[in-house]
Design an enzyme around this catalytic site. Structure first.
Site, PDB file in Angstrom:
ATOM      1  CG  HIS A  28      -1.906  -1.144   1.202  1.00 22.00           C
ATOM      2  ND1 HIS A  28      -2.251  -1.866   2.309  1.00 22.00           N
ATOM      3  CD2 HIS A  28      -2.584  -1.697   0.170  1.00 22.00           C
ATOM      4  CE1 HIS A  28      -3.117  -2.813   1.975  1.00 22.00           C
ATOM      5  NE2 HIS A  28      -3.335  -2.731   0.680  1.00 22.00           N
ATOM      6  CB  CYS A  88       5.131  15.037 -13.494  1.00 25.92           C
ATOM      7  SG  CYS A  88       6.079  15.314 -11.975  1.00 25.92           S
ATOM      8  CB  CYS A 146       4.968  18.773  -8.364  1.00 23.57           C
ATOM      9  SG  CYS A 146       6.304  18.008  -9.316  1.00 23.57           S
ATOM     10  CB  SER A 206      -2.483  -9.383   8.574  1.00 16.02           C
ATOM     11  OG  SER A 206      -3.575  -9.077   7.713  1.00 16.02           O
ATOM     12  N   GLY A 256      -5.976 -12.797  17.956  1.00 16.18           N
ATOM     13  CA  GLY A 256      -7.364 -12.718  17.512  1.00 16.18           C
ATOM     14  C   GLY A 256      -7.564 -13.491  16.227  1.00 16.18           C
TER      15      GLY A 256
HETATM   16 ZN   LIG Z   1       4.964  17.002 -10.903  1.00 18.36          ZN
END
Ligand SMILES: [Zn+2]
EC number: 2.3.1.-
Length: 341
Positions: free
Chosen positions: A188, A199, A247, A288, A315
């Site tokens: 993730h 970009c 950016c 997990s 668990g």
């Molecule tokens: Zn950028």
């Protein structure tokens, strides 16, 4: 769908720009800390009511004492494995002081009704991005200071000794990287990287903190007195005065390089992990509950390949019935006991 939301943790959530709608009174009691707001956007910790548990113990669910016979079974499982794939989730980081979502009583869902930011909202709305980054800026020093615990160090050691074929994590806290793991896929993404939505340029999150400080000089000096979960409260006025850099290459909007709720894991990443699972000869799940499909699908692949599966999680999990071995123990207590040679 490959939603990250149920794998993240409370500190991440705070960085995801989630506002705690509850009275902070109970949170303060449970953490044993209070936070005094002195002037605009100034927070100061008051440790006079420090909890004896310490922050790292607060988020680990209770578990039975280590069962020596189960430890032996896990040792045998690891010894027999020559190409071990390990998949980790939020449960491995609770011992580093980062709460998970689902654990009874101590997890996020049990304690608050916070929910993470939606990917679509973030991409569509500049005001939502501004709010997100203002909270993220204030929470960053605390969140980025979390350190690996003995479970992260053990897995890094297994890699160094040639036991680990690949490590897949659902966490975005960079703790495996901090422990030195390299044969690693962050399913993730990672909060320590920032991505330009236009970009695609990736930059370190730490560098962005410096840009925030330059643009918001009156905020910068006071971004330390946070609750242990990194939570902070900001008024509308404060948020609207927060200046968000864009950016530096193309001027596009910036986003943490993580899969937000409502977004999906890149197909290339999914294919890559499927290949690593197919190359493996056994699979160990660490911390997990496997409730989210983005991780669970790799269990299904392992099952198709008839790989032995062991699960270490306090668990129940979605895959307990598929596992040849299930252990309800603290990751940081158990993994260092296993000899990977
Ligand atoms: Zn950028």
């Amino acid at each position: 769908m490959n939603y990250i939301s149920q794998n993240a943790n409370i500190a991440v959530l705070s960085l995801l720009g989630v506002k705690c709608p509850l009275s902070c009174g109970s949170m303060r009691m449970s953490f044993g800390l209070t936070f005094k707001r002195t002037t605009k956007v100034r927070w100061r910790a008051d440790f006079s009511q420090q909890c004896s548990l310490g922050s790292t113990g607060l988020f680990v669910p209770p578990s039975p004492p280590l069962d020596p016979s189960k430890v032996k079974e896990l040792q045998r499982f690891i010894t027999l494995s020559k190409r071990l794939l390990v998949m980790t989730g939020a449960g491995i980081s609770t011992e580093s002081g980062i709460p998970d979502y689902r654990s009874e009583k101590v997890g996020l869902y049990a304690r608050t009704d916070r929910r993470p930011i939606q990917h679509g909202d973030f991409v569509r709305s500049a005001p939502i991005r501004q709010r997100y980054w203002a909270r993220n800026f204030v929470g960053w020093p605390q969140f980025s200071s979390h350190q690996p615990n003995p479970a992260h160090w053990a897995l890094s050691n297994w890699e160094r000794l040639g036991k680990l074929h690949w490590l897949v994590t659902q966490n975005v806290d960079a703790l495996h990287t901090k422990a030195g793991s390299q044969r690693l896929t962050e399913l993730h993404g990672c909060m320590h990287r920032v991505l330009c939505l236009d970009c695609g340029e990736q930059t370190p999150r730490g560098a962005l903190q410096e840009r925030f400080q330059v643009l918001n000089p009156t905020w910068s000096a006071e971004a330390h007195g946070l609750a242990p979960d990194g939570d902070v409260f900001l008024t509308e006025e404060e948020v609207q005065s927060f200046r968000v850099p864009s950016c530096s290459r193309c001027g596009g909007p910036l986003k943490p390089d993580v899969v937000f709720f409502g977004d999906t894991v890149k197909l290339d990443t999914v294919d890559f992990v499927h290949k690593r699972v197919k190359e493996a000869d056994s699979l160990l799940v660490v911390g997990s509950s496997l409730q989210v499909y983005s991780g669970y699908r790799f269990i299904l692949t392992a099952q198709e390949k008839k790989l032995p599966i062991a699960i270490l999680n306090i668990g129940p999990t979605r895959s307990d019935a598929l596992a040849s071995l299930k252990l309800d123990s603290r990751c940081g207590e158990l993994l260092p006991l296993i000899d990977p040679r």
